[in-house]
Each structure stands twice: as C-alpha cells, then as structure tokens.
Design a protein around this motif. Structure first.
Motif, PDB file in Angstrom:
ATOM      1  N   THR A 278       0.839  -1.186   0.000  1.00  8.92           N
ATOM      2  CA  THR A 278       0.000   0.000   0.000  1.00  8.92           C
ATOM      3  C   THR A 278       0.878   1.241   0.000  1.00  8.92           C
ATOM      4  OG1 THR A 278      -1.657  -1.186   1.261  1.00  8.92           O
ATOM      5  CG2 THR A 278      -1.814   1.208   1.272  1.00  8.92           C
ATOM      6  N   VAL A 279       0.442   2.261  -0.707  1.00  6.55           N
ATOM      7  CA  VAL A 279       1.185   3.511  -0.725  1.00  6.55           C
ATOM      8  C   VAL A 279       0.720   4.373   0.437  1.00  6.55           C
ATOM      9  CG1 VAL A 279       1.678   5.599  -2.033  1.00  6.55           C
ATOM     10  CG2 VAL A 279       1.444   3.419  -3.223  1.00  6.55           C
ATOM     11  N   HIS A 280       1.665   4.801   1.262  1.00  8.58           N
ATOM     12  CA  HIS A 280       1.371   5.682   2.384  1.00  8.58           C
ATOM     13  C   HIS A 280       1.813   7.083   2.028  1.00  8.58           C
ATOM     14  CE1 HIS A 280       0.512   2.363   5.125  1.00  8.58           C
ATOM     15  NE2 HIS A 280       1.507   1.738   4.537  1.00  8.58           N
ATOM     16  N   ILE A 281       1.171   8.064   2.635  1.00 12.99           N
ATOM     17  CA  ILE A 281       1.622   9.431   2.454  1.00 12.99           C
ATOM     18  C   ILE A 281       3.058   9.499   2.958  1.00 12.99           C
ATOM     19  CG2 ILE A 281       1.296  11.824   3.186  1.00 12.99           C
ATOM     20  CD1 ILE A 281      -1.702  11.162   3.455  1.00 12.99           C
ATOM     21  N   SER A 282       3.927  10.026   2.142  1.00 14.14           N
ATOM     22  CA  SER A 282       5.336  10.070   2.506  1.00 14.14           C
ATOM     23  C   SER A 282       5.580  11.144   3.559  1.00 14.14           C
ATOM     24  CB  SER A 282       6.188  10.349   1.267  1.00 14.14           C
ATOM     25  OG  SER A 282       7.540  10.321   1.612  1.00 14.14           O
ATOM     26  N   THR A 283       6.041  10.710   4.686  1.00 16.39           N
ATOM     27  CA  THR A 283       6.453  11.590   5.770  1.00 16.39           C
ATOM     28  C   THR A 283       7.823  11.096   6.212  1.00 16.39           C
ATOM     29  OG1 THR A 283       5.565  10.224   7.548  1.00 16.39           O
ATOM     30  CG2 THR A 283       4.052  11.832   6.548  1.00 16.39           C
ATOM     31  N   PRO A 284       8.556  11.903   6.950  1.00 15.37           N
ATOM     32  CA  PRO A 284       9.831  11.391   7.453  1.00 15.37           C
ATOM     33  C   PRO A 284       9.645  10.090   8.252  1.00 15.37           C
ATOM     34  CG  PRO A 284       9.754  13.757   7.745  1.00 15.37           C
ATOM     35  CD  PRO A 284       8.384  13.326   7.268  1.00 15.37           C
TER      36      PRO A 284
ATOM     37  N   SER B 167      16.169  13.201  12.048  1.00 17.04           N
ATOM     38  CA  SER B 167      17.085  14.297  12.359  1.00 17.04           C
ATOM     39  C   SER B 167      16.361  15.354  13.192  1.00 17.04           C
ATOM     40  CB  SER B 167      17.586  14.939  11.061  1.00 17.04           C
ATOM     41  OG  SER B 167      16.512  15.616  10.416  1.00 17.04           O
ATOM     42  N   SER B 168      17.119  16.281  13.736  1.00 20.45           N
ATOM     43  CA  SER B 168      16.528  17.383  14.504  1.00 20.45           C
ATOM     44  C   SER B 168      15.549  18.176  13.648  1.00 20.45           C
ATOM     45  CB  SER B 168      17.622  18.319  15.025  1.00 20.45           C
ATOM     46  OG  SER B 168      18.437  17.636  15.932  1.00 20.45           O
ATOM     47  N   ALA B 169      15.912  18.399  12.394  1.00 15.21           N
ATOM     48  CA  ALA B 169      15.033  19.145  11.481  1.00 15.21           C
ATOM     49  C   ALA B 169      13.734  18.372  11.224  1.00 15.21           C
ATOM     50  CB  ALA B 169      15.751  19.426  10.175  1.00 15.21           C
ATOM     51  N   GLU B 170      13.847  17.042  11.082  1.00 18.42           N
ATOM     52  CA  GLU B 170      12.644  16.231  10.853  1.00 18.42           C
ATOM     53  C   GLU B 170      11.762  16.215  12.094  1.00 18.42           C
ATOM     54  OE1 GLU B 170      14.192  13.002   7.564  1.00 18.42           O
ATOM     55  OE2 GLU B 170      14.820  12.745   9.653  1.00 18.42           O
ATOM     56  N   LEU B 171      12.374  16.128  13.265  1.00 17.92           N
ATOM     57  CA  LEU B 171      11.588  16.189  14.501  1.00 17.92           C
ATOM     58  C   LEU B 171      10.845  17.512  14.590  1.00 17.92           C
ATOM     59  CD1 LEU B 171      14.119  14.681  17.078  1.00 17.92           C
ATOM     60  CD2 LEU B 171      12.017  13.603  16.244  1.00 17.92           C
ATOM     61  N   GLN B 172      11.544  18.586  14.286  1.00 16.96           N
ATOM     62  CA  GLN B 172      10.927  19.911  14.319  1.00 16.96           C
ATOM     63  C   GLN B 172       9.786  20.001  13.310  1.00 16.96           C
ATOM     64  OE1 GLN B 172      13.639  23.147  13.534  1.00 16.96           O
ATOM     65  NE2 GLN B 172      12.244  24.656  14.400  1.00 16.96           N
ATOM     66  N   ALA B 173       9.987  19.449  12.108  1.00 13.60           N
ATOM     67  CA  ALA B 173       8.943  19.464  11.080  1.00 13.60           C
ATOM     68  C   ALA B 173       7.715  18.672  11.524  1.00 13.60           C
ATOM     69  CB  ALA B 173       9.486  18.907   9.768  1.00 13.60           C
TER      70      ALA B 173
ATOM     71  N   GLU C 281       8.204  11.567  21.694  1.00 10.50           N
ATOM     72  CA  GLU C 281       6.883  12.137  21.431  1.00 10.50           C
ATOM     73  C   GLU C 281       6.237  11.551  20.170  1.00 10.50           C
ATOM     74  OE1 GLU C 281       6.682  16.544  22.055  1.00 10.50           O
ATOM     75  OE2 GLU C 281       8.830  16.272  22.464  1.00 10.50           O
ATOM     76  N   LEU C 282       7.045  10.950  19.308  1.00 15.31           N
ATOM     77  CA  LEU C 282       6.537  10.378  18.060  1.00 15.31           C
ATOM     78  C   LEU C 282       6.042   8.938  18.196  1.00 15.31           C
ATOM     79  CD1 LEU C 282       9.105  11.695  15.462  1.00 15.31           C
ATOM     80  CD2 LEU C 282       6.759  12.450  15.820  1.00 15.31           C
TER      81      LEU C 282
END
Length: 96
Positions: free
Chosen positions: A2-8, A36-42, A50-51
């Motif tokens: 299945t194709v999932h919405i691409s997220t980090p 990464s820190s940037a991905e966590l922030q995004a 938290e994820l």
C-alpha cells in the motif's frame, strides 16, 4: 504494498524494514531515533519519544493492510489486537 503518504516517519520506517529480511525485526523506537533534529521539528515535536504514538498507529495501519507483523514477547499479535490494548515494547517485521 500500500502507498502511504510520505512523511519522514514513514520513509524511515520503510527504509529500516527494507534492510531487515524476515524474520528479523525492528523496534519502533529505531524509527523515531533515526529522525534528524530538522525532521523532529517538522513533525512538531522536541524529542523522538513524542513520536511513538504516531509510529505505533502507522505500524498498526501497515499490519491491517498486510504489510507487517507486530510481535510482543516474541509472539505475533492476533489481527484483532488493537494498538490501544497493547502496553509495553513491540517489534515489527515485514510480512513474508
């Protein structure tokens, strides 16, 4: 597959799963810690822990779509076991 919405999160999960041939498993925290820190922030969080609820939800969605198996204490969880009823560590592996 299945194709999932691409997220980090989904990208890292798919990458880690692709590197583990069944019956090898991964811990969902490996996915969170790979961001990464940037991905966590995004994702709107300050730290990887938290994820974990989002990662678990994604893993259950993938399980329901037949892509992965979820294990706890070395046993594959039954199809009727929902994310809300599982407490404690889980492992995930690609379905063969």
């Amino acid at each position: 597959m299945t194709v999932h919405i691409s997220t980090p999160i989904s990208t890292h999960l798919q990458t880690l799963l692709s590197k583990r041939a069944p019956p090898k498993t991964l811990c969902p925290s490996e996915v969170a810690r790979a961001l990464s820190s940037a991905e966590l922030q995004a994702e709107g969080v300050g730290e990887w822990r938290e994820l974990m609820p989002r990662i678990r939800d994604l893993v259950w969605q993938m399980r329901d779509e037949g892509e992965v198996e979820i294990l706890q204490r070395g046993e594959v969880l039954a199809a009727d076991v929902g994310v809300e009823s599982v407490i404690g560590p889980i492992r995930v592996r690609r379905k063969v």
